[in-house]
Design an enzyme around this catalytic site. Structure first.
Site, PDB file in Angstrom:
ATOM      1  N   SER A  49      89.326  13.548  99.517  1.00 54.09           N
ATOM      2  CA  SER A  49      90.623  13.023  99.923  1.00 54.09           C
ATOM      3  C   SER A  49      90.419  12.028 101.046  1.00 54.09           C
ATOM      4  CB  SER A  49      91.545  14.159 100.372  1.00 54.09           C
ATOM      5  OG  SER A  49      92.811  13.657 100.744  1.00 54.09           O
ATOM      6  N   HIS A  52      94.391   4.414 108.030  1.00 54.21           N
ATOM      7  CA  HIS A  52      95.413   3.689 108.777  1.00 54.21           C
ATOM      8  C   HIS A  52      94.699   2.603 109.584  1.00 54.21           C
ATOM      9  CE1 HIS A  52      98.488   6.601 107.706  1.00 54.21           C
ATOM     10  NE2 HIS A  52      97.650   7.571 108.034  1.00 54.21           N
ATOM     11  N   HIS A  87      95.390   5.351 100.362  1.00 53.56           N
ATOM     12  CA  HIS A  87      95.105   6.756 100.068  1.00 53.56           C
ATOM     13  C   HIS A  87      94.319   6.824  98.760  1.00 53.56           C
ATOM     14  CE1 HIS A  87      96.418  10.003  97.251  1.00 53.56           C
ATOM     15  NE2 HIS A  87      95.935  10.765  98.205  1.00 53.56           N
ATOM     16  N   ARG A 145      89.893  15.156  92.239  1.00 59.19           N
ATOM     17  CA  ARG A 145      89.602  16.572  92.390  1.00 59.19           C
ATOM     18  C   ARG A 145      89.416  17.227  91.021  1.00 59.19           C
ATOM     19  NH1 ARG A 145      94.642  15.028  93.192  1.00 59.19           N
ATOM     20  NH2 ARG A 145      96.270  15.904  91.858  1.00 59.19           N
ATOM     21  N   HIS A 174      95.840  -3.256  91.863  1.00 60.74           N
ATOM     22  CA  HIS A 174      96.255  -2.721  90.574  1.00 60.74           C
ATOM     23  C   HIS A 174      95.326  -3.170  89.442  1.00 60.74           C
ATOM     24  CE1 HIS A 174     100.095  -0.556  91.104  1.00 60.74           C
ATOM     25  NE2 HIS A 174     100.163  -1.253  92.233  1.00 60.74           N
ATOM     26  N   HIS A 197     114.566  10.977 100.112  1.00 63.28           N
ATOM     27  CA  HIS A 197     115.573  10.923 101.178  1.00 63.28           C
ATOM     28  C   HIS A 197     115.689   9.543 101.807  1.00 63.28           C
ATOM     29  CE1 HIS A 197     111.917  11.918 103.556  1.00 63.28           C
ATOM     30  NE2 HIS A 197     112.511  11.230 104.516  1.00 63.28           N
ATOM     31  N   GLY A 237      95.276  28.399 102.930  1.00 64.92           N
ATOM     32  CA  GLY A 237      94.483  28.732 104.102  1.00 64.92           C
ATOM     33  C   GLY A 237      93.343  27.793 104.404  1.00 64.92           C
TER      34      GLY A 237
END
Length: 299
Positions: free
Chosen positions: A116, A120, A130, A134, A164, A194, A282
């Protein structure tokens, strides 16, 4: 070779690839730092081992958290790898069962490995980015997932097009349907409801990739695609970065960047599936939250 032995070997192969890809990216990013004549010393990654332990303190894997802060090019970038295993907690079991993973109630063991990355940037004209790929295994199923998306606060159409096109070439080498399907999936997945807008200019996103359907029919094929997605990241992102490093930035540009980072933080804390899964299972919280920007603002 038994099926169990076969998948033990395949797990090791996938885990080794994610580690190799991490080394490639870390080397390329440190080379960018060395090649840019900016203020201060070139940035370097700090590497911290991460561990996962079970309820009785037993070893359940771990990985490496590699973070660079305050570089010439990167204000903060993390490149994490992990290989972990154990038993899914009830909420995670329910989430997997809701996605159609069989056998969760009978045997909720899991194994997961991946890489991952979130970067920035110092210059507001250089886009944040990003990337994640996986492999996930349970006794009843296995699949690959991942993708990459570009997150400029100041968009340049040629940068978006390059990113792209490079990902499309990686997809087209495997299936002409992959790019349009996975681009549409990214547009949907990286949307911030939102705020009523996307968090960036998209890329590709895929999950639950097991094209054979049976336990092992398509593993080699699907792993090859996942490898190529990871390998396409540097050619997709580095030229865009190099193109914008010397672009003069104003205080207004910085303000735009910081507000855009607030949008990025909102998405990762509220909607991102990987963040939720990592915290619920965890995993090391610092590694899970590595994606958050070093500084952000809200209007």
């Amino acid at each position: 070779m038994t099926e169990t032995d076969e998948f033990t070997a395949r797990k090791a192969t996938a885990s080794a690839w994610f580690s190799e890809l991490r080394d490639r990216i870390v080397g390329a990013f440190e080379a960018l730092e060395d090649g840019f004549e900016g203020p201060g010393a070139p940035g370097r990654f700090e590497v911290t081992p991460t561990t996962r332990t079970g309820p009785a303190g037993e070893d359940q894997g771990g990985g490496k958290m590699s973070v660079m802060r305050g570089g010439r090019v990167f204000e903060k970038v993390g490149v994490n790898i992990s290989t972990v295993w154990g038993t899914l907690a009830p909420r995670a079991q329910a989430a997997m069962a809701a996605r159609g993973v069989p056998g969760m109630a009978e045997d909720p063991r899991f194994w997961a490995s991946g890489i991952s990355l979130v970067a920035h940037m110092q210059n507001p004209h250089t886009p944040a980015v990003h990337m994640n790929t996986r492999m996930f295994w349970t006794p009843g199923a296995w699949w690959f997932g991942g993708g990459a998306d570009l997150n400029p606060c100041i968009e340049y159409s040629e940068d978006t097009a390059h990113f792209h096109v490079t990902l499309k070439q990686a997809c087209d080498a495997h299936d002409p349907d992959y790019y349009p399907r996975f681009k549409a999936w990214a547009d949907e997945y990286f949307f911030v409801p939102h705020r009523g807008r996307a968090r960036g200019v998209g890329g590709i996103f895929y999950d639950d990739l097991n094209t054979g359907g049976a336990l092992s029919d398509s593993w080699d094929k699907d792993f090859a695609f996942t490898r190529d997605v990871g390998a396409a990241f540097l050619p997709a992102f580095v030229p865009v970065t190099e193109r914008r490093l010397g672009t003069p930035a104003t205080t207004d540009d910085r303000e735009t960047q910081l507000i855009h980072r607030g949008l990025y933080a909102e998405y990762n804390l509220v909607y991102d599936r990987g963040t939720k899964f990592g915290l619920e299972t965890g995993h090391n919280a610092d590694a899970v939250l590595m994606s958050l920007p070093p500084v952000a603002k809200w209007p």
